[in-house]
Structures are given as structure tokens and as C-alpha cells.
Design an enzyme around this catalytic site. Sequence first.
Site, PDB file in Angstrom:
ATOM      1  N   ARG A  74     -67.257  26.039 -44.885  1.00 46.54           N
ATOM      2  CA  ARG A  74     -67.844  24.732 -45.225  1.00 46.54           C
ATOM      3  C   ARG A  74     -69.370  24.755 -45.117  1.00 46.54           C
ATOM      4  NH1 ARG A  74     -64.277  21.060 -41.626  1.00 46.54           N
ATOM      5  NH2 ARG A  74     -63.603  23.127 -41.014  1.00 46.54           N
ATOM      6  N   ARG A  95     -56.897  20.346 -31.854  1.00 45.85           N
ATOM      7  CA  ARG A  95     -58.167  19.650 -31.667  1.00 45.85           C
ATOM      8  C   ARG A  95     -57.821  18.455 -30.776  1.00 45.85           C
ATOM      9  NH1 ARG A  95     -61.398  22.325 -35.590  1.00 45.85           N
ATOM     10  NH2 ARG A  95     -60.120  23.010 -37.319  1.00 45.85           N
ATOM     11  N   ASP A 119     -64.737  31.790 -40.006  1.00 39.43           N
ATOM     12  CA  ASP A 119     -65.926  31.498 -40.818  1.00 39.43           C
ATOM     13  C   ASP A 119     -67.174  32.310 -40.481  1.00 39.43           C
ATOM     14  OD1 ASP A 119     -64.540  29.616 -42.240  1.00 39.43           O
ATOM     15  OD2 ASP A 119     -65.185  27.942 -40.985  1.00 39.43           O
ATOM     16  N   THR A 136     -63.186  32.380 -34.865  1.00 37.38           N
ATOM     17  CA  THR A 136     -63.114  31.531 -36.061  1.00 37.38           C
ATOM     18  C   THR A 136     -63.337  32.413 -37.285  1.00 37.38           C
ATOM     19  OG1 THR A 136     -64.274  29.807 -37.309  1.00 37.38           O
ATOM     20  CG2 THR A 136     -65.512  30.799 -35.550  1.00 37.38           C
ATOM     21  N   ARG A 156     -60.560  29.787 -65.273  1.00 37.47           N
ATOM     22  CA  ARG A 156     -59.522  29.254 -64.383  1.00 37.47           C
ATOM     23  C   ARG A 156     -60.040  29.197 -62.950  1.00 37.47           C
ATOM     24  NH1 ARG A 156     -57.574  28.116 -68.313  1.00 37.47           N
ATOM     25  NH2 ARG A 156     -55.598  28.634 -69.274  1.00 37.47           N
ATOM     26  N   VAL A 180     -57.407  39.002 -22.173  1.00 38.88           N
ATOM     27  CA  VAL A 180     -57.715  38.168 -20.994  1.00 38.88           C
ATOM     28  C   VAL A 180     -56.589  38.318 -19.967  1.00 38.88           C
ATOM     29  CG1 VAL A 180     -57.974  35.795 -20.158  1.00 38.88           C
ATOM     30  CG2 VAL A 180     -59.139  36.509 -22.266  1.00 38.88           C
ATOM     31  N   ASP A 240     -67.677  26.612 -32.137  1.00 43.68           N
ATOM     32  CA  ASP A 240     -68.720  26.002 -31.290  1.00 43.68           C
ATOM     33  C   ASP A 240     -68.313  24.639 -30.738  1.00 43.68           C
ATOM     34  OD1 ASP A 240     -69.043  24.921 -33.767  1.00 43.68           O
ATOM     35  OD2 ASP A 240     -71.093  25.660 -34.068  1.00 43.68           O
ATOM     36  N   ASP A 247     -69.332  31.458 -38.349  1.00 42.35           N
ATOM     37  CA  ASP A 247     -70.380  30.420 -38.422  1.00 42.35           C
ATOM     38  C   ASP A 247     -70.976  30.073 -37.062  1.00 42.35           C
ATOM     39  OD1 ASP A 247     -68.163  29.220 -37.332  1.00 42.35           O
ATOM     40  OD2 ASP A 247     -68.224  27.444 -38.594  1.00 42.35           O
ATOM     41  N   GLY A 267     -59.786  25.666 -35.032  1.00 47.47           N
ATOM     42  CA  GLY A 267     -58.982  26.323 -36.072  1.00 47.47           C
ATOM     43  C   GLY A 267     -58.482  27.675 -35.588  1.00 47.47           C
TER      44      GLY A 267
HETATM   45  P1  ATP Z   1     -63.555  25.771 -35.832  1.00 45.41           P
HETATM   46  O1  ATP Z   1     -64.883  26.456 -36.033  1.00 45.41           O
HETATM   47  O2  ATP Z   1     -62.427  26.637 -36.170  1.00 45.41           O
HETATM   48  O3  ATP Z   1     -63.493  24.392 -36.432  1.00 45.41           O
HETATM   49  P2  ATP Z   1     -64.181  24.583 -33.275  1.00 45.41           P
HETATM   50  O4  ATP Z   1     -63.942  25.055 -31.900  1.00 45.41           O
HETATM   51  O5  ATP Z   1     -65.615  24.396 -33.690  1.00 45.41           O
HETATM   52  O6  ATP Z   1     -63.408  25.562 -34.227  1.00 45.41           O
HETATM   53  P3  ATP Z   1     -63.723  21.704 -33.136  1.00 45.41           P
HETATM   54  O7  ATP Z   1     -62.638  20.890 -33.739  1.00 45.41           O
HETATM   55  O8  ATP Z   1     -65.127  21.346 -33.411  1.00 45.41           O
HETATM   56  O9  ATP Z   1     -63.372  23.217 -33.525  1.00 45.41           O
HETATM   57  O10 ATP Z   1     -63.541  21.660 -31.538  1.00 45.41           O
HETATM   58  C1  ATP Z   1     -62.311  22.006 -30.941  1.00 45.41           C
HETATM   59  C2  ATP Z   1     -62.039  21.124 -29.746  1.00 45.41           C
HETATM   60  O11 ATP Z   1     -63.069  21.323 -28.750  1.00 45.41           O
HETATM   61  C3  ATP Z   1     -62.087  19.628 -30.009  1.00 45.41           C
HETATM   62  O12 ATP Z   1     -60.915  19.132 -30.598  1.00 45.41           O
HETATM   63  C4  ATP Z   1     -62.250  19.105 -28.590  1.00 45.41           C
HETATM   64  O13 ATP Z   1     -61.038  19.187 -27.881  1.00 45.41           O
HETATM   65  C5  ATP Z   1     -63.221  20.119 -28.010  1.00 45.41           C
HETATM   66  N1  ATP Z   1     -64.603  19.617 -28.163  1.00 45.41           N
HETATM   67  C6  ATP Z   1     -65.390  19.627 -29.256  1.00 45.41           C
HETATM   68  N2  ATP Z   1     -66.581  19.039 -29.033  1.00 45.41           N
HETATM   69  C7  ATP Z   1     -66.550  18.612 -27.751  1.00 45.41           C
HETATM   70  C8  ATP Z   1     -67.470  17.917 -26.904  1.00 45.41           C
HETATM   71  N3  ATP Z   1     -68.675  17.533 -27.340  1.00 45.41           N
HETATM   72  N4  ATP Z   1     -67.086  17.674 -25.639  1.00 45.41           N
HETATM   73  C9  ATP Z   1     -65.879  18.059 -25.192  1.00 45.41           C
HETATM   74  N5  ATP Z   1     -64.966  18.701 -25.940  1.00 45.41           N
HETATM   75  C10 ATP Z   1     -65.278  18.984 -27.188  1.00 45.41           C
END
Ligand code: ATP
Length: 322
Positions: free
Chosen positions: A173, A74, A129, A127, A246, A25, A105, A131, A13
Site C-alpha cells: 500500500r 488486530r 511488504d 510483514t 488484461r 523464540v 510497525d 515496509d 498481517g
Molecule cells: P502489517 O504491517 O502487516 O499491517 P502491523 O503490525 O503494522 O502489521 P497493525 O494493524 O497496524 O499491523 O497493528 C497490529 C496490532 O498492534 C493492532 O491491532 C493493535 O493490537 C496493536 N497496535 C497498533 N498500534 C498500537 C498502538 N498505538 N498502541 C497499542 N497497540 C497498538
Amino acid sequence: MAQKTIAVLTSGGDAPGMNAAVRAVVRSGINRNMRVFGIYRGFNGLLNGDIEEMNLRSVSDIIGNGGTMLYTARSEEFKQKEAQERAADFCRSKGIEGVVVIGGDGSFRGARALTAAGINCIGVPGTIDNDIACSEYTVGFDTAINTAIDMVDRIRDTAQSHDRCSIVEVMGRRCGDIALQTGIAAGATAILIPEVEYNTERDVIARIVNTQKTGKKHFVIVVAEGVGHVGDLAKYIEQRLGIEARATILGHVQRGGSPTVRDRVVASQMGYEAVSLLDQGLGNRVVVMRDGKITDLDINEALDMERVFDDKLYKVAMSVSI
Ligand code: ATP
């Protein structure tokens, strides 16, 4: 010594402040005489060859912008080992030795997989959140709570004029940090978050009734997305107490907007730190905030951590909003 080449991507996200991290970076890399590539749309960019070399001016005028100039995505495909190997081969073909992965994560799991395939990766927590267990702070959180409080303040103005109860759902969430901090800042009569089991009679109705006894006529209830059902709660309050109620779901408005000073500064610090780790030849690490300081941890250790809920802050919320 040969010039190092690194790259940066944003994944999962989007969050305000991601641009500030990308900028940090790119600029710290170039400042260390590195070549720096931007990878578009998360890990997909490595699978589609969607990358571009950055220069100092590629990241001009983005520090104050929400969203991410690199776009985010994603990628289900990247969860497959074959895709991870292909992405690593693509990096090698471009001379990319290290990648900074800005995201949540899930993105750190992707960073771990790409490191295992031979390309050093460093995670930066981005992120809204807040979280991520390993870090006290995630880039985007401060902007999100400031946006949420701005919206709740507006809702409160109208709730007050009508002697109404406003139930506001904010994002989060699994993590109630946005709700808890917004709730405290808004003087919410009740705050419902996923970390704390609740009972509607005790934690909402009784709290409203108690404040009514001391003369309060309008109420704000802040509910985290993970608890949900704000429409049902509004109906229940109307039936049970006979006051107008509301529900409002703030939704994606919380993801946007110009990042706050805190998000810009923390993102700059974290982006700088990530490049410094890559420059030392390190990978499989995440940049985190612990005890208010920017430091780093092994990704495996970071992903194994359990979030510690701030009980004290919850107690404060329950004690002062009466
Ligand atoms: P947010 O907290 O905003 O949801 P996030 O990084 O946790 O962010 P995810 O959708 O869980 O969001 O992961 C982002 C992307 O990271 C996934 O779409 C995928 O490309 C990659 N990813 C997630 N888990 C794995 C995994 N176990 N192995 C390889 N790539 C992964």
C-alpha cells in the site's frame, strides 16, 4: 537464579516465516532454561487469557508452513491504556517477564505500550511488504516476491501467446518493494509504485510504444496496490494503443505458501536475537537487519525512522526493461 518466563505472539498481517520466528523464540528460550508461552491471536490473547506453555515439540514441523500457528489478529481494544495495563497484569499473574512481538510497525507500537506498562517487549519485523523503515528486511518479503514472480511468469506466458498487455497488481500500500523487485525480475515494461509519481503517457504508454518499435509484442506492467486502478489502466491501454490488455490482482495469494530459505533463516536469526535481548533483561527494542547484519534498536528510535527509498534500484528497473 530463578527461571525466567517469556512469551511470544504474532500480530497484524500474517507473513510466511512467522512460524520459523516463533519456533526460534520457543527453542532458544528453552535452550536458555526459560519457560516459554505462546500467546494466541496477537495482543488479544493477553486480554482473553488465551495462552499455552510451549515445549520443544510444540513447534515441530512448522518451519516450512506459511501463516502462523499462533494465529494473528488486530486488536483495537489493546490500543487503550486500560487494556494495556490489564495485559501487563495478566503477564505478571503468569510470571511472564518478557514478550517477543512478531509483526509490523503497528505491532511495535503495541510492544512499546506493553513495555511502558512494565513487561519488556522485543519486536521482530514480520510483514510481506518490507515496509518497516528501521530494518532493511522483514520476514515474509522474500517468500512474497517469489510467489509474485511465479504468478507473473505464468501470466506472462499467456500474454506472450496472445500478444497481449498484462497489468498485474501486487501487494504494497505504501511501499513499492514487492512491485519493484517483481517488476525487475519479470522484465516489466513499466512499474508503478507509490514512492514515485507517475504520468500514464510518459511512464506507461511511451514505454510500451518504444519497445513496440524494437519489435516487442507482449508487455507486462507491474503496479503496487497503493497505486491501484489496474482495471482502468487496462481499458486506457486498449483504447489508446489498440492492444488487448488484461488486469490481474494477485491479492492474498502473496501472503501464503511455504517460506523460502531466506525467510526461514532470517526468522530464526531474529527470533534467537530477541530471546537473547530478553535474557539480558532488555525491553523496548526491535531486532532489525542493517547492512546485512542482525542487530537491534530502541523501539522509539526505530518508529521515528523514515523509510529510505532505493532510487538506484528504481533506476536499474527503468534502464533494463526497455
Ligand atoms: P502489517 O504491517 O502487516 O499491517 P502491523 O503490525 O503494522 O502489521 P497493525 O494493524 O497496524 O499491523 O497493528 C497490529 C496490532 O498492534 C493492532 O491491532 C493493535 O493490537 C496493536 N497496535 C497498533 N498500534 C498500537 C498502538 N498505538 N498502541 C497499542 N497497540 C497498538
